[in-house]
Design a protein around this motif. Structure first.
Motif, short mmCIF file in Angstrom:
data_model
loop_
_atom_site.label_atom_id
_atom_site.label_comp_id
_atom_site.label_asym_id
_atom_site.label_seq_id
_atom_site.Cartn_x
_atom_site.Cartn_y
_atom_site.Cartn_z
N ILE A 96 -33.77 54.50 -33.40
CA ILE A 96 -35.02 54.56 -34.18
C ILE A 96 -35.68 53.19 -34.24
CG2 ILE A 96 -35.95 54.91 -36.50
CD1 ILE A 96 -33.86 57.12 -36.88
N MET A 97 -34.90 52.16 -34.59
CA MET A 97 -35.46 50.81 -34.73
C MET A 97 -35.96 50.30 -33.38
SD MET A 97 -32.56 49.31 -37.32
CE MET A 97 -33.25 47.66 -37.48
N GLY A 98 -35.19 50.55 -32.33
CA GLY A 98 -35.58 50.07 -31.01
C GLY A 98 -36.87 50.70 -30.52
N LEU A 99 -36.97 52.03 -30.65
CA LEU A 99 -38.17 52.73 -30.19
C LEU A 99 -39.39 52.33 -31.03
CD1 LEU A 99 -36.74 56.29 -29.48
CD2 LEU A 99 -37.56 54.62 -27.80
N ALA A 100 -39.18 52.15 -32.33
CA ALA A 100 -40.30 51.73 -33.18
C ALA A 100 -40.80 50.36 -32.76
CB ALA A 100 -39.86 51.72 -34.64
N GLN A 101 -39.91 49.45 -32.43
CA GLN A 101 -40.33 48.10 -32.03
C GLN A 101 -40.97 48.11 -30.64
OE1 GLN A 101 -36.57 45.98 -32.83
NE2 GLN A 101 -37.74 44.80 -34.34
N ILE A 102 -40.43 48.92 -29.75
CA ILE A 102 -41.06 49.03 -28.42
C ILE A 102 -42.48 49.55 -28.54
CG2 ILE A 102 -40.98 50.32 -26.25
CD1 ILE A 102 -37.91 50.20 -26.45
N THR A 103 -42.66 50.56 -29.39
CA THR A 103 -44.00 51.12 -29.60
C THR A 103 -44.93 50.10 -30.22
OG1 THR A 103 -42.99 53.30 -29.94
CG2 THR A 103 -45.27 53.03 -30.64
N MET A 104 -44.44 49.33 -31.18
CA MET A 104 -45.27 48.30 -31.82
C MET A 104 -45.72 47.25 -30.82
SD MET A 104 -43.66 47.48 -35.58
CE MET A 104 -44.77 46.07 -35.72
N ASP A 128 -54.24 47.71 -34.72
CA ASP A 128 -53.93 49.14 -34.82
C ASP A 128 -53.33 49.43 -36.19
OD1 ASP A 128 -52.92 51.78 -34.53
OD2 ASP A 128 -52.87 51.50 -32.35
N THR A 129 -53.94 50.36 -36.93
CA THR A 129 -53.48 50.67 -38.29
C THR A 129 -52.11 51.36 -38.30
OG1 THR A 129 -54.70 52.77 -38.21
CG2 THR A 129 -55.82 50.83 -39.16
N ARG A 130 -51.72 51.93 -37.18
CA ARG A 130 -50.43 52.63 -37.13
C ARG A 130 -49.24 51.65 -37.13
NH1 ARG A 130 -51.43 56.15 -31.92
NH2 ARG A 130 -52.36 54.14 -31.34
N ARG A 131 -49.51 50.39 -36.90
CA ARG A 131 -48.43 49.40 -36.91
C ARG A 131 -47.74 49.33 -38.27
NH1 ARG A 131 -48.25 45.47 -32.82
NH2 ARG A 131 -47.26 44.06 -34.31
N GLU A 191 -43.82 49.60 -39.07
CA GLU A 191 -43.10 48.57 -39.82
C GLU A 191 -42.31 49.18 -40.97
OE1 GLU A 191 -46.04 45.78 -40.99
OE2 GLU A 191 -46.17 44.80 -39.02
N ASP A 192 -42.89 50.21 -41.62
CA ASP A 192 -42.16 50.90 -42.67
C ASP A 192 -40.93 51.60 -42.12
OD1 ASP A 192 -43.89 50.10 -44.65
OD2 ASP A 192 -45.14 51.92 -44.56
N ILE A 193 -41.05 52.20 -40.96
CA ILE A 193 -39.90 52.87 -40.33
C ILE A 193 -38.79 51.86 -40.08
CG2 ILE A 193 -39.11 53.98 -38.21
CD1 ILE A 193 -41.82 55.42 -38.09
N ILE A 194 -39.17 50.70 -39.57
CA ILE A 194 -38.16 49.66 -39.29
C ILE A 194 -37.52 49.16 -40.58
CG2 ILE A 194 -37.83 47.33 -38.37
CD1 ILE A 194 -40.13 47.97 -36.38
#
Length: 471
Positions: free
Chosen positions: A119-127, A134-137, A141-144
């Protein structure tokens, strides 16, 4: 602390048996020689007969009294031995229960850490692929951040089950406590005053600094919860020399030199029933949702893993005292650890072999490493890793999970080192395995990265391992 009851002739009641034996010997001599003595001193037959009667009754009375005390002593001894046997059985059953729950907690933590890593890895790759505007960042960040909170919980599970990888080093407990002072005061809250009593000539111990911080933090939080209206927490560190085995709460402290950490609060205290379960995982007296019940069990697991002992004393309305004894470290000072890099290291063109039997972890690590320019080979098992390495010709770094199906990652590294001397390795894991495996990791100063980890942490460790001199 009291000395345990010892069976056999070396126990504390042996004096009673010695008295009985001495009495039997003296009684036999009295019976044998008293008549002759009476005839020598008294010539009157009537007086001699009267004295012999009184002598017999006197001997019977003394014998009866002695038998009474001997029987009472024997019954008390049997009772103490039975209580000691029951206490040993309860301790054994408790240890079995803790071991079973520990295995369950360790397995859950291992699987959970794998999920969190993905989860953390994919979230950071996407960021990294998004624009800064981008407002989705913020959502990522909350997910991480939430994943980090979950990682802290799994860390407690591993600490309780003594399955957490730890990196002990000679540690000055005074310095560690002073470093943690601000953290402890924040955790205890403004209503709780903390007093430190630190011995000036404190010996060093062999412990993991981060785990010592966790112990101190959990004790401070436990004290805060026991003093909702405020109170005082005293933390004391002092040297302790044990000349003979000490026992308290069923815990044995062998002879030797120790550093004793004492945490004493003025809180509500505990009754005997609560004390009996205080170190049990998930046991809590707090309201639903107010606590996990892992705090003291985590402390117990960390102390045991460090080779120490923890005991407690408590009474309702009289506060609680925890005493932690850690063995003194008298060995040589290790070489200072290299300073951590201030900036995220750049990537490279080296060839990296990634090995993990969890496909999602392998996928995340591959994407992170390839994004920094590394040539990546992936393998999901010990055998596949050997085949990949053979077909690649040469690899620059092995990154492997310690726990692989059938074989350990350490075995894989040793096997590849035979083929390619000087090969560098980085080990990852979401839980501890056989302690002997980790001894092999620590003995050769091989780098280790615990799961879950961030992309930055993985890249930094990879670069550090590649830049380190060959073993």
């Amino acid at each position: 602390m009291t000395e345990p009851v010892k069976p056999g002739l070396d126990g504390p009641d042996f004096s009673a048996y010695k008295i009985a034996g001495l009495y039997a010997v003296l009684g036999g001599l009295w019976i044998t020689f008293s008549d002759r003595l009476l005839w020598a001193l008294v010539k009157d037959q009537a007086w001699v007969n009267s004295l012999q009667t009184y002598k017999g009754w006197f001997y019977v009375a003394v014998t009866a009294v002695l038998l009474y005390f001997l029987i009472r002593t024997a019954l008390a001894r049997i009772k103490r031995l039975e209580e000691a046997r029951r206490a040993t059985e309860l301790k054994f059953l408790q240890a079995q229960k803790m071991e079973l729950v520990g295995r369950l907690a360790s397995g859950v933590a291992h699987d959970f850490n794998n999920v969190l890593t993905a989860i953390m890895g994919l979230a950071q790759i996407t960021m990294r692929s998004m624009d800064e505007a981008d407002t989705r960042r913020a959502d990522l960040e909350d997910i991480i951040n939430f994943s980090g909170h979950a990682a802290a919980l799994t860390s407690q599970l591993l600490a309780f089950s003594r399955k957490q990888f730890f990196q002990p080093r000679p540690l000055d407990l005074n310095a560690q406590i002073k470093t943690s002072e601000k953290m402890l005061r924040r955790a205890a809250g403004e209503a709780v005053g903390i007093e430190f009593q630190l011995a000036g000539d404190l010996w060093k111990v062999m412990a993991d600094p981060s785990q010592v911080d966790q112990v101190l933090l959990n004790l401070a939080v436990n004290a805060r919860d026991a003093m909702p209206q405020g109170g005082k927490l005293s933390i004391k560190a002092a040297n302790l020399e044990v000349g003979k085995s000490l026992h308290a709460d069923g815990e044995e402290l062998p002879p030797g030199e120790y550093v004793m950490l004492t945490a004493r609060d003025t809180g509500c205290g505990m009754d005997q029933a609560t004390m009996a379960r205080a170190f049990e995982p998930f046991f809590t007296t707090k309201e639903l949702g107010k606590g996990t019940g892992l705090g003291l069990s985590v402390v117990h697991g960390i102390v045991e893993q460090a080779g120490g002992r923890i005991t407690m004393e408590s009474k309702p309305a009289e506060g609680t005292v925890f005493r932690i004894c850690l063995p003194r470290y008298s060995g040589p000072e290790p070489a200072p650890a290299p300073a951590a890099p201030r900036e995220l290291p750049a990537g490279g063109k080296e060839t990296v072999l990634l090995v993990d039997d969890q496909p999602e972890i392998l996928m995340v690590m591959r994407r992170i490493a390839e994004s920094q320019g590394y040539t990546v080979l992936g393998a999901g098992s010990y055998e596949e890793a050997l085949a990949r390495a053979a077909s690649a010709g040469r690899i620059d770094l092995l990154v492997t999970d310690i726990l692989l199906t059938g074989k350990s990652g350490v075995d894989l590294a040793d096997r590849l080192l035979e083929r390619q001397p000087g090969l560098k390795a980085l080990f990852i894991s979401g839980q501890a395995a056989d302690p002997g495996v980790y001894d092999r990791v620590a003995a050769k100063n091989r780098p280790f990265l615990p799961k879950p980890f961030t992309a930055e942490a993985l890249l930094a460790k990879v670069r550090q391992a590649l830049d380190a001199p060959a073993a």
